[in-house]
Write an enzyme that holds these catalytic residues in place. Structure first.
Site, mmCIF file in Angstrom:
data_model
loop_
_atom_site.group_PDB
_atom_site.id
_atom_site.type_symbol
_atom_site.label_atom_id
_atom_site.label_comp_id
_atom_site.label_asym_id
_atom_site.label_seq_id
_atom_site.Cartn_x
_atom_site.Cartn_y
_atom_site.Cartn_z
ATOM 1 N N ARG A 1 10.730 -2.545 4.722
ATOM 2 C CA ARG A 1 9.415 -2.853 4.166
ATOM 3 C C ARG A 1 8.365 -2.704 5.274
ATOM 4 N NH1 ARG A 1 11.358 -2.083 -0.069
ATOM 5 N NH2 ARG A 1 11.611 -3.530 -1.807
ATOM 6 N N HIS B 1 7.862 6.120 0.627
ATOM 7 C CA HIS B 1 8.782 5.136 0.020
ATOM 8 C C HIS B 1 9.771 5.822 -0.940
ATOM 9 C CE1 HIS B 1 9.140 0.589 -0.982
ATOM 10 N NE2 HIS B 1 10.304 1.196 -1.192
#
Ligand code: NAP
Ligand code: GLV
Length: 308
Positions: free
Chosen positions: A223, A271
């Site tokens: 993250r 991502h």
């Protein structure tokens, strides 16, 4: 009893199709189609807008559509007496294995460097490294960390993993929390696969980078909140790190004027290291729905205490 899908991006089609294809008889709605909110007992969600769950008084289970659950805990109105689940899925693991392997090979064979040289019509060979000579450390040695570790070890990298509790994985050295410094000292490529929690936020900072071998390489596929962005730039400029591959960011999409875009020593992906495939995940959702109906123990339950 019914299942509700909630996504901030409203991309429901593949999930509706995959769940319908299960022929399980489970009624599936989205916030746009639900007529009777009291019928909803389970929600399957990815980054639901904050406060979404308060419209459904009979929720028993909230499942993340992905492995990460930080998006659930980000919502202060997350109902208290609800079981939380996440995805553990072979495809999610194998996709992550492939992505990280590609990044490691790309780095040690300098492929990014040659791609920049090509743009400058520059023929400048340099000495490459062999996998057997490279040590890789994986911060977060859980489901995905271990899958990645096994793949890299099979290819010939020297692999170690760091987690709260010690793991027994053949051919891989396992380090625990208090052994962080020894783990870092052997990590020429550092891969972050931690969950984002209060303990792990900002863990990729200058102090940590100083404990890595000289010119280490960072791969963050966990993250954006794990990384202190200013410290990464400082570590690159000081020569502590030779580069970084980042798949996740504090703000996604990464703002167009962000400093990272223009740097040759940072490789950016949007991502995409490993994305839940609705078709692969639907059977475990339906299984958990039935377990909820029968009052049996659910699969892949998230600890509210640990927040992963
Ligand atoms: P997981 O199975 O829960 O594994 C987490 C690991 O981190 C565990 O080994 C845990 O140790 C360790 N850990 C947690 N907090 C720690 C701490 N404070 N100190 C030391 N170790 C700690 O999670 P996963 O399924 O592997 O997923 C990891 C993360 O990958 C997700 O949370 C998500 O953020 C990210 N992800 C990214 C993508 C992408 O496309 N970029 C895709 C999927 C997932 P213990 O085992 O000892 O508890
Ligand atoms: C993706 O980021 C996931 O958590 O599955």
């Amino acid at each position: 009893m019914a299942l509700l899908l909630i996504r901030s991006d409203k991309n429901y089609d593949s999930w509706l199709k995959a769940l319908t294809d299960q022929n399980s008889g489970v009624q599936v709605y989205t916030p746009e189609t639900v007529e009777n909110p009291v019928e909803i007992t389970m929600a399957l969600t990815w980054k639901a807008p904050k406060g979404s769950f308060s419209n459904y008084p009979n929720l028993k289970v909230i499942g993340s559509m992905g492995a990460g659950v930080d998006h659930l805990f980000d919502d202060p109105s997350l109902p208290q007496n609800v079981t939380l689940t996440r995805v553990v899925d072979e495809k999610l693991s194998s996709d992550m294995q492939e992505f990280v392997l590609a990044r490691c090979l790309n780095h040690i064979k300098d492929l990014e460097y040659y791609s920049h040289l090509q743009q400058q019509v520059d023929w400048s060979p340099k000495q490459y490294r062999r996998v057997a000579d490279v040590s890789v450390g994986i911060l977060g040695f859980g489901t995905l960390g271990q899958a990645v570790g096994k793949k890299l070890a099979n290819v010939g990298f020297k692999v170690s993993g760091w987690s709260h509790t010690r793991k027994e994985v053949s051919g891989i050295k396992s380090y625990t929390t208090a052994e962080l410094d020894s783990f870092l000292a052997t990590s020429e490529i550092l891969i972050c696969l931690l969950p984002l929690t209060d303990q792990t936020r900002n863990i990729l900072n200058l102090e940590l980078f100083r404990k890595l071998p000289e010119k280490a390489y960072l791969i963050n596929v966990a993250r954006g909140g794990h990384l202190n962005e200013a410290d990464l730039i400082a570590a690159l400029e000081e020569g502590l790190l030779s580069g970084a591959a980042l798949d996740v960011f504090n703000r996604e999409p990464l703002p167009k004027d962000h400093k990272f875009w223009k740097r040759n020593d940072i490789s950016i992906t949007p991502h995409v290291a490993s994305m839940s495939s609705a078709g692969s995940v639907a059977p475990q959702v339906v299984e958990n729905y039935h377990r909820m109906e029968y009052g049996s123990e659910l699969m892949n339950v998230v600890s509210r205490e640990k927040k992963y």
